[in-house]
Write a protein that holds these residues in place. Structure first.
Motif, PDB file in Angstrom:
ATOM      1  N   TRP A  85       0.828  -1.197   0.000  1.00 18.51           N
ATOM      2  CA  TRP A  85       0.000   0.000   0.000  1.00 18.51           C
ATOM      3  C   TRP A  85       0.861   1.245   0.000  1.00 18.51           C
ATOM      4  O   TRP A  85       0.611   2.183  -0.756  1.00 18.51           O
ATOM      5  CB  TRP A  85      -0.907  -0.010   1.216  1.00 18.51           C
ATOM      6  CG  TRP A  85      -1.819   1.172   1.325  1.00 18.51           C
ATOM      7  CD1 TRP A  85      -3.090   1.272   0.860  1.00 18.51           C
ATOM      8  CD2 TRP A  85      -1.522   2.432   1.939  1.00 18.51           C
ATOM      9  NE1 TRP A  85      -3.613   2.500   1.140  1.00 18.51           N
ATOM     10  CE2 TRP A  85      -2.673   3.240   1.809  1.00 18.51           C
ATOM     11  CE3 TRP A  85      -0.408   2.961   2.589  1.00 18.51           C
ATOM     12  CZ2 TRP A  85      -2.728   4.531   2.306  1.00 18.51           C
ATOM     13  CZ3 TRP A  85      -0.463   4.262   3.081  1.00 18.51           C
ATOM     14  CH2 TRP A  85      -1.621   5.020   2.935  1.00 18.51           C
ATOM     15  N   ARG A  86       1.877   1.280   0.823  1.00 13.76           N
ATOM     16  CA  ARG A  86       2.752   2.451   0.907  1.00 13.76           C
ATOM     17  C   ARG A  86       3.474   2.680  -0.410  1.00 13.76           C
ATOM     18  O   ARG A  86       3.599   3.823  -0.875  1.00 13.76           O
ATOM     19  CB  ARG A  86       3.773   2.251   2.037  1.00 13.76           C
ATOM     20  CG  ARG A  86       4.799   3.369   2.167  1.00 13.76           C
ATOM     21  CD  ARG A  86       5.792   3.053   3.258  1.00 13.76           C
ATOM     22  NE  ARG A  86       6.512   1.834   2.969  1.00 13.76           N
ATOM     23  CZ  ARG A  86       7.591   1.770   2.179  1.00 13.76           C
ATOM     24  NH1 ARG A  86       8.045   2.863   1.591  1.00 13.76           N
ATOM     25  NH2 ARG A  86       8.217   0.633   1.973  1.00 13.76           N
ATOM     26  N   GLU A  87       3.950   1.607  -1.038  1.00 13.00           N
ATOM     27  CA  GLU A  87       4.659   1.753  -2.305  1.00 13.00           C
ATOM     28  C   GLU A  87       3.732   2.228  -3.417  1.00 13.00           C
ATOM     29  O   GLU A  87       4.123   3.062  -4.240  1.00 13.00           O
ATOM     30  CB  GLU A  87       5.308   0.415  -2.669  1.00 13.00           C
ATOM     31  CG  GLU A  87       6.454   0.020  -1.748  1.00 13.00           C
ATOM     32  CD  GLU A  87       6.919  -1.407  -1.974  1.00 13.00           C
ATOM     33  OE1 GLU A  87       8.037  -1.722  -1.567  1.00 13.00           O
ATOM     34  OE2 GLU A  87       6.132  -2.201  -2.539  1.00 13.00           O
ATOM     35  N   THR A  90       3.109   5.860  -2.842  1.00 14.49           N
ATOM     36  CA  THR A  90       4.300   6.624  -3.204  1.00 14.49           C
ATOM     37  C   THR A  90       4.401   6.799  -4.713  1.00 14.49           C
ATOM     38  O   THR A  90       4.752   7.883  -5.205  1.00 14.49           O
ATOM     39  CB  THR A  90       5.555   5.909  -2.670  1.00 14.49           C
ATOM     40  OG1 THR A  90       5.451   5.752  -1.252  1.00 14.49           O
ATOM     41  CG2 THR A  90       6.807   6.705  -2.988  1.00 14.49           C
ATOM     42  N   GLY A 173      -0.369  -0.631   5.217  1.00 12.58           N
ATOM     43  CA  GLY A 173       1.015  -0.213   5.334  1.00 12.58           C
ATOM     44  C   GLY A 173       1.650  -0.647   6.643  1.00 12.58           C
ATOM     45  O   GLY A 173       1.032  -1.290   7.499  1.00 12.58           O
ATOM     46  N   THR A 174       2.926  -0.248   6.802  1.00 14.04           N
ATOM     47  CA  THR A 174       3.732  -0.738   7.915  1.00 14.04           C
ATOM     48  C   THR A 174       3.259  -0.203   9.260  1.00 14.04           C
ATOM     49  O   THR A 174       3.163  -0.951  10.238  1.00 14.04           O
ATOM     50  CB  THR A 174       5.206  -0.348   7.695  1.00 14.04           C
ATOM     51  OG1 THR A 174       5.621  -0.778   6.399  1.00 14.04           O
ATOM     52  CG2 THR A 174       6.092  -0.975   8.753  1.00 14.04           C
ATOM     53  N   LYS A 175       2.969   1.098   9.326  1.00 16.70           N
ATOM     54  CA  LYS A 175       2.637   1.706  10.624  1.00 16.70           C
ATOM     55  C   LYS A 175       1.386   1.096  11.233  1.00 16.70           C
ATOM     56  O   LYS A 175       1.364   0.725  12.419  1.00 16.70           O
ATOM     57  CB  LYS A 175       2.461   3.219  10.461  1.00 16.70           C
ATOM     58  CG  LYS A 175       3.742   4.001  10.538  1.00 16.70           C
ATOM     59  CD  LYS A 175       3.446   5.485  10.620  1.00 16.70           C
ATOM     60  CE  LYS A 175       4.717   6.274  10.851  1.00 16.70           C
ATOM     61  NZ  LYS A 175       4.442   7.724  10.998  1.00 16.70           N
TER      62      LYS A 175
END
Length: 387
Positions: A85-87, A90, A173-175
């Motif tokens: 998701w983050r990638e 981005t 995402g990671t967080k």
């Protein structure tokens, strides 16, 4: 600078530029505002990741610059998708904020009765945000995955402790995934102090009753230490499984690779000049490392002193008043006031912890998050074990 007096509608210009970047655009007219929905093929996102020189984990365990032509060599996400998701977000931000004015003149744009100019080499979306035309840029939900998470995670009544952490990571995402992994582990580990605290209230230990509370305090402190250590191991295992195993220093080194090629010779000469200064650079890095350790020790000492000087007297006063109160109704009222006060104390402690972390020399966002968890968790444990 010359100015092109086109006076074109800025929204129409934005849509045209987004379509020119390879994005699929859909305009949705709502009651309070108009929405622009964007989507892109995997090829467009892959080429954007290549242009950004995004680092991804390969099947041989190394992190290399992503190449769309070699897509089969890179590890996919737990749900089978190529990018997390983050990638993906981005890549989208790179595409939409990378639309700049490449002409030799400023372009006149209009919105209602307002006119402004899109300057050379300026991001169109940034200009529209500054002018108040674009209110917010945010990712949309994927309804299929959202409903799947809702069914298997939020509405899963068969197992209260199990969480699809890999699916949460792939979607949010990671967080967010790390946050819920921490909450899940913390909730499971609370079983041990809960059982021991209940035993101290229900079991009569006779002549050894005076040893119960000191033993319980020691047990809770030991429990907190073990919990933090086991969480560090679990967190490292999760980050390794998700392919997030490069340090902040390596990230900065990879960011330096994005410099234009024309600086290559000057950079090479600078490296040759600094080759003889390697011992001095090593000493500087050692000083920075030790200064970071000392800053963390100082900040942790501030937290401990805050607990001893502020929180502990307050809790001892509560314990004294609780013992002196004879009626159960007043005890319940006193406990309720204590819990409310502890919530405000924990909130203040969290804000202080965030301020202290800003002055720490943490290597990356993950190190700062670990330090914040340690400080907040220490205050939280001290708050509730006194009950």
């Amino acid at each position: 600078l010359s100015r092109a007096a086109t006076g074109e509608d800025c929204v129409a210009s934005l849509v045209r530029e987004l379509e020119g970047a390879g994005l699929l655009v859909e305009r949705v007219r709502g009651v309070p505002a108009e929405f622009i929905k964007l989507s892109a093929s995997m090829g467009i996102l892959g080429r954007a990741a290549s242009e950004m020189q995004m680092k991804k984990l390969t099947c041989i365990g190394m992190e290399l610059q992503f190449e769309w032509e070699q897509v089969a060599a890179f590890v996919r996400q737990p749900d089978g998708s190529l990018f997390s998701w983050r990638e993906r977000f981005t890549c989208f931000r790179y595409l939409i904020y990378g639309i700049v004015n490449k002409t030799n003149s400023e372009i006149s744009l209009k919105f209602d009765d307002k006119e402004f100019y899109w300057k050379q080499n300026e991001s169109l979306l940034r200009r529209l945000e500054d002018e108040g035309v674009v209110k917010l840029v945010f990712p949309l939900h994927e309804e299929i995955k959202r409903k799947q998470l809702l069914r298997n995670w939020a509405l899963n009544w068969h197992d209260f402790t199990w969480q699809p952490i890999d699916e949460v990571y792939s979607y949010f995402g990671t967080k967010i995934a790390t946050y819920f992994a921490f909450l899940g582990m913390y909730t499971r580990w609370l079983f041990f102090p809960a059982v021991s605290g209940l035993a101290t209230q229900l079991i009569d230990f006779g002549s050894f009753q005076w040893l119960v509370l000191p033993a319980f305090f020691i047990f809770v402190i030991s429990w907190a230490v073990f919990f933090l250590q086991f969480w560090k191991r679990k967190n490292s295992a999760l980050l390794a499984r998700w392919g997030i195993n490069y340090s902040f220093a390596e990230y900065k080194a990879s960011a330096n690779e994005l410099e234009p090629i024309r600086h290559y010779l000057s950079i090479e000469r600078e490296e040759e000049k600094n080759f003889d200064d390697a011992p001095a650079e090593k000493r500087r890095l050692q000083r920075n490392e030790w200064s970071g350790v000392l800053l963390r020790i100082r900040n942790n000492a501030i937290i401990v002193l805050g607990i001893i000087c502020l929180q502990l007297p307050f809790e001892l006063a509560y314990a004294h008043l609780y013992e002196k109160t004879e009626t159960e109704a007043l005890r319940y009222v006193l406990t309720a006031l204590y819990l409310v006060a502890i919530q405000y104390y924990t909130r203040i402690g969290g804000k202080v912890s965030v301020i202290l972390i800003k002055y720490e020399n943490n290597q990356g966002e993950q190190s700062s998050a670990d330090s914040l968890i340690y400080k907040v968790n220490t205050m939280t444990q001290q708050s509730w074990f006194m009950l």
